[in-house]
Scaffold this motif. Structure first.
Motif, PDB file in Angstrom:
ATOM      1  N   LYS A  60       0.840  -1.193   0.000  1.00 42.46           N
ATOM      2  CA  LYS A  60       0.000   0.000   0.000  1.00 42.46           C
ATOM      3  C   LYS A  60       0.880   1.249   0.000  1.00 42.46           C
ATOM      4  N   ILE A  61       0.326   2.340  -0.517  1.00 42.11           N
ATOM      5  CA  ILE A  61       1.059   3.601  -0.512  1.00 42.11           C
ATOM      6  C   ILE A  61       1.169   4.091   0.925  1.00 42.11           C
ATOM      7  N   ALA A  62       2.408   4.300   1.368  1.00 45.67           N
ATOM      8  CA  ALA A  62       2.639   4.812   2.714  1.00 45.67           C
ATOM      9  C   ALA A  62       2.903   6.312   2.683  1.00 45.67           C
ATOM     10  N   GLY A  63       3.288   6.811   1.515  1.00 48.89           N
ATOM     11  CA  GLY A  63       3.556   8.233   1.401  1.00 48.89           C
ATOM     12  C   GLY A  63       4.361   8.545   0.162  1.00 48.89           C
ATOM     13  N   ILE A  64       4.703   9.807   0.040  1.00 40.59           N
ATOM     14  CA  ILE A  64       5.520  10.277  -1.071  1.00 40.59           C
ATOM     15  C   ILE A  64       6.716  10.990  -0.471  1.00 40.59           C
ATOM     16  N   LEU A  65       7.892  10.568  -0.861  1.00 39.90           N
ATOM     17  CA  LEU A  65       9.143  11.163  -0.403  1.00 39.90           C
ATOM     18  C   LEU A  65       9.660  12.041  -1.529  1.00 39.90           C
ATOM     19  N   THR A  66       9.852  13.311  -1.252  1.00 43.27           N
ATOM     20  CA  THR A  66      10.310  14.243  -2.280  1.00 43.27           C
ATOM     21  C   THR A  66      11.724  14.721  -1.983  1.00 43.27           C
ATOM     22  N   SER A  67      12.318  15.348  -2.970  1.00 37.59           N
ATOM     23  CA  SER A  67      13.649  15.905  -2.773  1.00 37.59           C
ATOM     24  C   SER A  67      13.614  16.984  -1.693  1.00 37.59           C
ATOM     25  N   VAL A  68      12.478  17.635  -1.513  1.00 39.14           N
ATOM     26  CA  VAL A  68      12.340  18.626  -0.443  1.00 39.14           C
ATOM     27  C   VAL A  68      12.522  17.944   0.914  1.00 39.14           C
ATOM     28  N   ASP A  69      11.974  16.731   1.050  1.00 37.28           N
ATOM     29  CA  ASP A  69      12.169  15.973   2.288  1.00 37.28           C
ATOM     30  C   ASP A  69      13.647  15.703   2.528  1.00 37.28           C
ATOM     31  N   LEU A  70      14.365  15.409   1.453  1.00 34.77           N
ATOM     32  CA  LEU A  70      15.785  15.100   1.578  1.00 34.77           C
ATOM     33  C   LEU A  70      16.630  16.333   1.874  1.00 34.77           C
ATOM     34  N   LEU A  71      16.072  17.523   1.605  1.00 34.51           N
ATOM     35  CA  LEU A  71      16.819  18.752   1.859  1.00 34.51           C
ATOM     36  C   LEU A  71      17.152  18.900   3.342  1.00 34.51           C
ATOM     37  N   LYS A  72      16.365  18.256   4.181  1.00 30.77           N
ATOM     38  CA  LYS A  72      16.610  18.326   5.616  1.00 30.77           C
ATOM     39  C   LYS A  72      17.852  17.541   6.001  1.00 30.77           C
ATOM     40  N   PHE A  73      18.276  16.678   5.110  1.00 32.54           N
ATOM     41  CA  PHE A  73      19.423  15.816   5.383  1.00 32.54           C
ATOM     42  C   PHE A  73      20.540  16.130   4.397  1.00 32.54           C
ATOM     43  N   ARG A  74      21.455  15.222   4.249  1.00 33.97           N
ATOM     44  CA  ARG A  74      22.615  15.382   3.394  1.00 33.97           C
ATOM     45  C   ARG A  74      22.234  15.350   1.915  1.00 33.97           C
ATOM     46  N   GLY A  75      21.038  14.953   1.581  1.00 37.45           N
ATOM     47  CA  GLY A  75      20.611  14.835   0.201  1.00 37.45           C
ATOM     48  C   GLY A  75      20.706  16.121  -0.588  1.00 37.45           C
ATOM     49  N   ARG A  76      20.563  17.239   0.093  1.00 39.19           N
ATOM     50  CA  ARG A  76      20.619  18.520  -0.607  1.00 39.19           C
ATOM     51  C   ARG A  76      21.967  18.709  -1.292  1.00 39.19           C
ATOM     52  N   GLU A  77      23.034  18.400  -0.583  1.00 42.22           N
ATOM     53  CA  GLU A  77      24.370  18.544  -1.165  1.00 42.22           C
ATOM     54  C   GLU A  77      24.537  17.650  -2.384  1.00 42.22           C
ATOM     55  N   VAL A  78      24.073  16.418  -2.264  1.00 38.72           N
ATOM     56  CA  VAL A  78      24.237  15.454  -3.348  1.00 38.72           C
ATOM     57  C   VAL A  78      23.435  15.874  -4.563  1.00 38.72           C
ATOM     58  N   LEU A  79      22.173  16.240  -4.367  1.00 43.21           N
ATOM     59  CA  LEU A  79      21.335  16.634  -5.497  1.00 43.21           C
ATOM     60  C   LEU A  79      21.853  17.914  -6.146  1.00 43.21           C
ATOM     61  N   SER A  80      22.364  18.830  -5.347  1.00 43.27           N
ATOM     62  CA  SER A  80      22.956  20.055  -5.883  1.00 43.27           C
ATOM     63  C   SER A  80      24.220  19.741  -6.675  1.00 43.27           C
ATOM     64  N   LEU A  81      25.012  18.814  -6.179  1.00 41.45           N
ATOM     65  CA  LEU A  81      26.245  18.421  -6.867  1.00 41.45           C
ATOM     66  C   LEU A  81      25.924  17.774  -8.216  1.00 41.45           C
ATOM     67  N   ILE A  82      24.887  16.976  -8.271  1.00 41.81           N
ATOM     68  CA  ILE A  82      24.473  16.359  -9.543  1.00 41.81           C
ATOM     69  C   ILE A  82      24.164  17.447 -10.566  1.00 41.81           C
ATOM     70  N   ARG A  83      23.423  18.442 -10.147  1.00 39.19           N
ATOM     71  CA  ARG A  83      23.094  19.542 -11.063  1.00 39.19           C
ATOM     72  C   ARG A  83      24.347  20.272 -11.523  1.00 39.19           C
ATOM     73  N   SER A  84      25.274  20.486 -10.603  1.00 40.20           N
ATOM     74  CA  SER A  84      26.524  21.167 -10.957  1.00 40.20           C
ATOM     75  C   SER A  84      27.324  20.359 -11.965  1.00 40.20           C
TER      76      SER A  84
END
Length: 150
Positions: A60-84
């Motif tokens: 069953k669907i438990a939820g939706i995890l977005t990149s905004v959710d990851l911004l609270k953690f280390r994910g922001r750096e990684v996603l920003s680095l990918i764009r760079s």
């Protein structure tokens, strides 16, 4: 990803929330198990090039995890680095991003990432750097001639 379709199906059309996602969402969706680690979700987003994942628990669907959710953690750096990496316009700029990959690795380890998770993420970043370097080389003049064996 078909989040609009999910919202329309559940809130507007009153679809049964117990039916499989594939019967509601017509486009490709990226799904992750609710028991997955944060770093697995981050890696999945990187690999699929998506900004969100549908989280499933017991079918069953438990939820939706977005990149905004990851911004609270280390994910922001990684996603920003990918764009760079993807936006790099020169090999010199791309080379300077290698240090950022090393910094991300240190941060992931400091955050308690398992070696397997850190390895997946760093490997994905390094793959993207190599792909971008090849593309930049092919668009202009390669810094060195391609070598052939044989």
């Amino acid at each position: 990803m078909g989040f609009k379709e999910l919202v329309e199906a559940s809130l507007i059309n009153g679809e049964d929330g117990l039916q499989p996602i594939r019967s509601i969402v017509t486009r490709d969706t990226t799904i992750i198990d609710g028991d997955s680690y944060f770093f697995d979700a981050l890696h999945q987003m990187m690999k699929q090039g998506t900004e969100a994942l549908i989280v499933m628990d017991a079918g069953k669907i438990a939820g939706i995890l977005t990149s905004v959710d990851l911004l609270k953690f280390r994910g922001r750096e990684v996603l920003s680095l990918i764009r760079s990496i993807e936006d790099a316009i020169s090999l010199i700029e791309l080379n300077s991003l290698r240090q950022d990959v090393e910094n991300v690795l240190r941060a992931l380890v400091a955050d308690g990432a398992l070696p397997s998770h850190a390895c997946k993420i760093v490997s994905e970043l390094n793959d993207r750097i190599v792909k971008r370097a090849i593309k930049l080389s092919e668009e202009g003049r390669a810094p060195l001639p391609y070598l052939s064996r044989g």
